[in-house]
Write a protein that holds these residues in place. Structure first.
Motif, PDB file in Angstrom:
ATOM      1  N   LEU A 173       0.824  -1.206   0.000  1.00  0.00           N
ATOM      2  CA  LEU A 173       0.000   0.000   0.000  1.00  0.00           C
ATOM      3  C   LEU A 173       0.862   1.261   0.000  1.00  0.00           C
ATOM      4  O   LEU A 173       0.518   2.249  -0.663  1.00  0.00           O
ATOM      5  CB  LEU A 173      -0.943  -0.007   1.202  1.00  0.00           C
ATOM      6  N   ARG A 174       1.979   1.224   0.710  1.00  0.00           N
ATOM      7  CA  ARG A 174       2.877   2.386   0.697  1.00  0.00           C
ATOM      8  C   ARG A 174       3.410   2.629  -0.714  1.00  0.00           C
ATOM      9  O   ARG A 174       3.501   3.777  -1.171  1.00  0.00           O
ATOM     10  CB  ARG A 174       4.037   2.170   1.671  1.00  0.00           C
ATOM     11  N   ALA A 175       3.765   1.552  -1.404  1.00  0.00           N
ATOM     12  CA  ALA A 175       4.278   1.701  -2.771  1.00  0.00           C
ATOM     13  C   ALA A 175       3.195   2.218  -3.707  1.00  0.00           C
ATOM     14  O   ALA A 175       3.428   3.119  -4.527  1.00  0.00           O
ATOM     15  CB  ALA A 175       4.820   0.357  -3.270  1.00  0.00           C
ATOM     16  N   GLN A 176       1.982   1.670  -3.599  1.00  0.00           N
ATOM     17  CA  GLN A 176       0.875   2.130  -4.435  1.00  0.00           C
ATOM     18  C   GLN A 176       0.573   3.603  -4.176  1.00  0.00           C
ATOM     19  O   GLN A 176       0.371   4.393  -5.117  1.00  0.00           O
ATOM     20  CB  GLN A 176      -0.367   1.276  -4.157  1.00  0.00           C
ATOM     21  N   LEU A 177       0.532   3.970  -2.896  1.00  0.00           N
ATOM     22  CA  LEU A 177       0.199   5.350  -2.541  1.00  0.00           C
ATOM     23  C   LEU A 177       1.271   6.320  -3.047  1.00  0.00           C
ATOM     24  O   LEU A 177       0.945   7.383  -3.605  1.00  0.00           O
ATOM     25  CB  LEU A 177       0.050   5.473  -1.021  1.00  0.00           C
ATOM     26  N   ALA A 178       2.536   5.959  -2.890  1.00  0.00           N
ATOM     27  CA  ALA A 178       3.606   6.831  -3.380  1.00  0.00           C
ATOM     28  C   ALA A 178       3.517   6.995  -4.891  1.00  0.00           C
ATOM     29  O   ALA A 178       3.721   8.102  -5.420  1.00  0.00           O
ATOM     30  CB  ALA A 178       4.961   6.249  -2.983  1.00  0.00           C
ATOM     31  N   PHE A 179       3.205   5.915  -5.585  1.00  0.00           N
ATOM     32  CA  PHE A 179       3.096   5.949  -7.044  1.00  0.00           C
ATOM     33  C   PHE A 179       1.968   6.880  -7.478  1.00  0.00           C
ATOM     34  O   PHE A 179       2.149   7.758  -8.337  1.00  0.00           O
ATOM     35  CB  PHE A 179       2.861   4.536  -7.557  1.00  0.00           C
ATOM     36  N   PHE A 180       0.802   6.720  -6.876  1.00  0.00           N
ATOM     37  CA  PHE A 180      -0.328   7.556  -7.287  1.00  0.00           C
ATOM     38  C   PHE A 180      -0.218   8.990  -6.762  1.00  0.00           C
ATOM     39  O   PHE A 180      -0.663   9.928  -7.431  1.00  0.00           O
ATOM     40  CB  PHE A 180      -1.644   6.908  -6.848  1.00  0.00           C
ATOM     41  N   ASP A 181       0.354   9.173  -5.593  1.00  0.00           N
ATOM     42  CA  ASP A 181       0.589  10.542  -5.119  1.00  0.00           C
ATOM     43  C   ASP A 181       1.482  11.302  -6.097  1.00  0.00           C
ATOM     44  O   ASP A 181       1.292  12.502  -6.345  1.00  0.00           O
ATOM     45  CB  ASP A 181       1.240  10.521  -3.733  1.00  0.00           C
ATOM     46  N   ARG A 182       2.444  10.622  -6.666  1.00  0.00           N
ATOM     47  CA  ARG A 182       3.368  11.256  -7.604  1.00  0.00           C
ATOM     48  C   ARG A 182       2.682  11.581  -8.932  1.00  0.00           C
ATOM     49  O   ARG A 182       2.858  12.672  -9.492  1.00  0.00           O
ATOM     50  CB  ARG A 182       4.571  10.348  -7.837  1.00  0.00           C
ATOM     51  N   HIS A 183       1.864  10.662  -9.438  1.00  0.00           N
ATOM     52  CA  HIS A 183       1.341  10.811 -10.794  1.00  0.00           C
ATOM     53  C   HIS A 183      -0.094  11.333 -10.868  1.00  0.00           C
ATOM     54  O   HIS A 183      -0.491  11.890 -11.897  1.00  0.00           O
ATOM     55  CB  HIS A 183       1.450   9.479 -11.528  1.00  0.00           C
ATOM     56  N   ARG A 221      -1.690  13.053  -7.885  1.00  0.00           N
ATOM     57  CA  ARG A 221      -1.730  14.268  -7.076  1.00  0.00           C
ATOM     58  C   ARG A 221      -0.581  15.207  -7.409  1.00  0.00           C
ATOM     59  O   ARG A 221      -0.539  16.327  -6.895  1.00  0.00           O
ATOM     60  CB  ARG A 221      -1.704  13.906  -5.587  1.00  0.00           C
ATOM     61  N   GLU A 222       0.345  14.734  -8.236  1.00  0.00           N
ATOM     62  CA  GLU A 222       1.502  15.520  -8.684  1.00  0.00           C
ATOM     63  C   GLU A 222       2.310  16.070  -7.506  1.00  0.00           C
ATOM     64  O   GLU A 222       2.805  17.199  -7.528  1.00  0.00           O
ATOM     65  CB  GLU A 222       1.058  16.655  -9.607  1.00  0.00           C
ATOM     66  N   GLN A 223       2.441  15.228  -6.488  1.00  0.00           N
ATOM     67  CA  GLN A 223       3.246  15.608  -5.341  1.00  0.00           C
ATOM     68  C   GLN A 223       4.718  15.312  -5.602  1.00  0.00           C
ATOM     69  O   GLN A 223       5.065  14.413  -6.364  1.00  0.00           O
ATOM     70  CB  GLN A 223       2.775  14.851  -4.092  1.00  0.00           C
ATOM     71  N   ASP A 224       5.556  16.069  -4.967  1.00  0.00           N
ATOM     72  CA  ASP A 224       6.998  15.896  -5.126  1.00  0.00           C
ATOM     73  C   ASP A 224       7.467  14.809  -4.158  1.00  0.00           C
ATOM     74  O   ASP A 224       8.064  15.079  -3.121  1.00  0.00           O
ATOM     75  CB  ASP A 224       7.723  17.215  -4.859  1.00  0.00           C
TER      76      ASP A 224
END
Length: 559
Positions: free
Chosen positions: A314-324, A326-329
Motif C-alpha cells: 500500500l505504501r508503494a501504491q500510494l507513493a506511485f499515485f501521489d506522484r502521478h 496528485r503531482e506531489q513531489d
C-alpha cells in the motif's frame, strides 16, 4: 547408482498441510471493518456509453468538496459483492475460502473481490470508482471479456470521471487479476485523463499465460473461472466454447492480447513469483515490454491478497499515485523492487534493481548426467527412461556455497517418446534442504509450490524467432509438428522466474514428468489447477557431449 525416478506428487507433508488448509478455509484470516460515516458513497451512478448502453458504478468520495484524484477499477464480478454483516459475523466472498488465505489481511465492508479498498483510499484523499463492466452487475448490455469494446467502455468512463466537479481530472487504475487485465487495453488507447495504472498481477497473453501455457490446455481453474464469470455477467462471447475452437494461438487469441508497447502512461506492475500458474509471466512481460518511460515493478513471493492489501504494498501504491495523480513531489519508486526468499515464509533481502533479467546475471549450464546428477561440465553419453503417467525423471545439484538464483530458467532436452499420444513434458525445479522439499508460495494460495515450473506440448515445440530472447525462449504455438515414436527431438522449455537463495548444502532438484507435478486434491494439493496430462507411453531423455541436455540457471554474483 542414484535413484533417477520418482513420484513427486506423493509428498510426506500432505497431512500437515491439509490440516492448515482446512482451518483457513473454515475461518479465513480476513478482518473486515465498517465504512466510517465521513466517507460518501453513491450507488449505481449511471454513465451512458456512445451506443446508448448505461454502465453503473459505485462512487466513494472523501469528506469535503474536493476536487479529488480518481482511482478506478473495472470488472465483471459485481461491484456490490462485498462483505455483509449477518448474525453478528461478516459473510465473505466464497473465493476467500476456495483460494487459500495463508496470511491475515484487513479490508473494509465496501471492498469487492480483488478491488482496492475504497475506504482506505478515500481516507488518503482519493475518490474511488468501482465499475460494473458491460453485462456485469447492474450495468446494461452484454459484455465481452478482454475485448476492445470493454477497453473503449472504460475509456469513456475515465473521460466522464475527469469531467465531474469533484474530480481533479486525473484518473488512475488499480486492481488485482481481472481488475489488472482490464487496465492494459484501455491504457493502449491513451485516454487523456488516464495518468497512471497499477495492474497488480495480471497476465498479458491469455493463451501463453493461462489457458494454454506451453501449448498444454489448463482445464482446472480456467474451467472454474469461466463458469463463475458466466454466472456473474451477461456475456456475448462464450470463451469456453471459443477456446475449444482455437487450440492454436491464432488471430482470435491475438485479438485478446494487449499491445504492450503502446502503453506509455506511468505503470507500477506487481510481478510476483507466487502466481506462475496464472499471472506471474505476463506481469513481468508487461514490465519488460511496455512503452512507458516511467515503469516500475514490485516483485515478491508472498501471499497474493495479503500482499496487495498489506502495509508495504500500500505504501508503494500510494507513493506511485501521489506522484502521478496528485503531482506531489515524492521520490520515484525503484525501477524494480526485488524480494529474495529462501523458503515460504522468510525474506532474505529486498533490494532495488533496474531490469529483468538482471544484467549482471552469470548464466550457467547444468548438464544432465548419468545417475541423476546435474553437473557444470558435460559428461559421457547417457539417458533415462520414465513412464509418462507414473514417474518423473529427477536430477540433483548440490550447492557448495550460498547462491542466489534470480531470473528465469530454461531446460534444453533431447527427448524421444514411445507409445505416447500427443506427449507433454512438465518440468519443475525444487529446493531441497536436509533431504526434504522446501516449500514456496504458489498460485491460488497454494503453500507447497516449487521454485520454478514449466511445461510443453512437444508437438508445439516450434520457436518464435521474433519473441524469443537469449534466456527467455518463446514458442509460436501456431504449427503442429507431430512427434513420431522413437524420434529424438530437441526442445526448449522456459521455466517461471524466481528469486531464491540456496544455502551451502542445499540441493536443486530438477524433475520432468508427463503430468503436472503437484497433486490436485483440494485439501493438500494445488486445487483447482489442472493441466491435460500425457495419457500413455514412455519418454527417454538423452544427452551426449555433442547433444547436451541442460538446465540454464541465473546465478547472481555476490557484491
Amino acid at each position: 547408482m542414484k535413484k533417477t525416478l520418482e513420484r513427486p506428487w506423493k509428498r510426506p507433508d500432505a497431512a500437515a498441510y491439509a490440516r492448515r488448509r482446512i482451518a483457513t478455509a473454515l475461518r479465513p484470516p480476513v478482518t473486515v471493518y465498517p465504512m466510517p460515516p465521513d466517507v460518501t458513497k453513491e450507488e449505481d451512478v449511471p454513465v451512458r456509453m456512445r451506443d446508448g448502453v448505461t454502465l453503473r458504478l459505485n462512487l466513494f468520495r472523501p469528506a469535503g468538496d474536493g476536487p479529488f484524484p480518481v482511482l478506478l477499477s473495472a470488472h465483471p464480478y459485481g461491484k456490490d459483492s462485498v462483505p455483509k454483516r449477518r448474525r453478528g459475523k461478516w459473510s465473505l466472498n466464497p473465493q476467500f475460502r476456495i483460494m487459500n488465505q495463508p496470511a491475515p489481511l484487513r479490508i473494509s465492508d465496501q471492498t469487492s473481490w480483488e478491488a482496492p479498498d475504497p475506504v482506505w483510499w478515500t481516507q488518503r484523499g482519493y475518490a474511488v470508482i468501482n465499475l460494473d463492466t458491460r453485462g456485469g452487475g447492474h450495468s446494461e448490455g452484454r459484455g465481452d471479456l478482454l475485448s476492445d469494446q470493454e477497453a473503449d467502455d472504460i475509456s469513456q468512463v475515465i473521460a466522464w470521471a475527469a469531467e465531474q466537479p469533484w474530480s481533479t481530472g486525473r484518473v488512475g487504475m488499480l486492481g488485482v487479476s481481472y481488475l489488472a487485465l482490464s487496465q492494459y487495453k484501455v491504457a493502449t488507447l491513451n485516454p487523456p485523463a488516464l495518468k497512471a495504472i497499477c495492474p497488480w498481477e495480471g497476465f498479458t497473453d491469455a493463451y501463453r499465460d493461462f489457458f494454454t501455457p506451453g501449448g498444454v490446455v489448463e482445464n482446472g481453474f480456467a474451467r472454474v473461472w469461466l463458469f463463475l464469470t458466466g454466472r456473474k455477467a451477461r456475456l456475448k462471447t462464450d470463451l469456453a466454447a471459443e477456446r475449444r475452437k482455437h487450440p492454436l494461438r491464432d488471430a482470435w487469441w491475438e485479438s485478446l492480447t494487449p499491445r504492450l508497447s503502446k502503453i506509455t502512461v506511468p505503470i507500477l506492475v506487481c510481478a510476483s513469483f507466487s502466481d506462475s500458474n496464472l499471472h506471474s509471466g505476463g506481469s513481468m512481460r508487461a514490465f519488460q515490454q511496455v512503452g512507458s518511460t516511467d515503469r516500475h515493478a514490485y516483485a515478491h513471493r508472498g501471499p497474493k491478497w495479503a500482499s496487495f492489501y498489506g502495509e508495504e504494498a500500500l505504501r508503494a501504491q500510494l507513493a506511485f499515485f501521489d506522484r502521478h495523480l496528485r503531482e506531489q513531489d515524492v521520490p520515484s519508486l525503484p525501477r524494480l523492487r526485488l524480494e529474495i526468499r529462501d523458503r515460504l515464509d522468510h525474506v532474505v533481502q529486498v533490494r532495488d534493481e533496474q531490469e529483468w533479467p538482471l544484467a549482471r546475471t552469470d548464466w550457467r549450464q547444468l548438464h544432465l548426467t548419468e545417475g541423476g546428477a546435474l553437473a557444470e561440465g558435460a559428461g559421457s553419453a547417457g539417458s533415462v527412461t520414465f513412464d509418462l503417467r507414473r514417474n518423473a525423471a529427477v536430477f540433483d545439484y548440490r550447492f557448495e556455497e550460498d547462491t542466489e538464483l534470480s531470473g528465469p530458467m530454461t531446460l534444453r532436452l533431447h527427448v524421444a517418446t514411445t507409445g505416447a499420444d500427443d506427449p507433454r513434458i512438465f518440468v519443475g525445479v525444487e529446493k531441497r534442504s536436509h533431504d526434504a522439499p522446501v516449500p514456496f508460495q504458489g498460485s491460488y494460495g497454494y503453500g507447497r509450490d516449487l521454485v520454478a515450473q514449466g511445461r510443453l506440448r512437444l508437438a508445439l515445440r516450434e520457436l518464435d524467432p521474433v519473441l524469443s530472447t537469449p534466456h527467455q525462449p518463446e514458442h509460436t504455438f501456431r504449427t503442429i509438428q507431430p512427434v513420431r515414436d522413437n524420434e529424438e527431438v530437441e526442445v526448449l522449455i522456459p521455466l517461471s522466474s524466481s528469486a531464491t537463495l540456496f544455502h551451502a548444502g542445499d540441493n536443486l532438484r530438477l524433475m520432468a514428468a508427463g503430468r503436472y507435478l503437484q497433486p490436485r486434491n483440494p485439501s493438500f494439493g494445488h486445487f483447482p489447477t489442472h493441466y491435460q496430462p500425457t495419457t500413455s507411453g514412455k519418454a527417454t531423455i538423452l544427452w551426449a557431449p555433442d547433444r547436451p541436455s541442460t538446465l540454464e540457471i541465473p546465478v547472481i554474483p555476490k557484491r
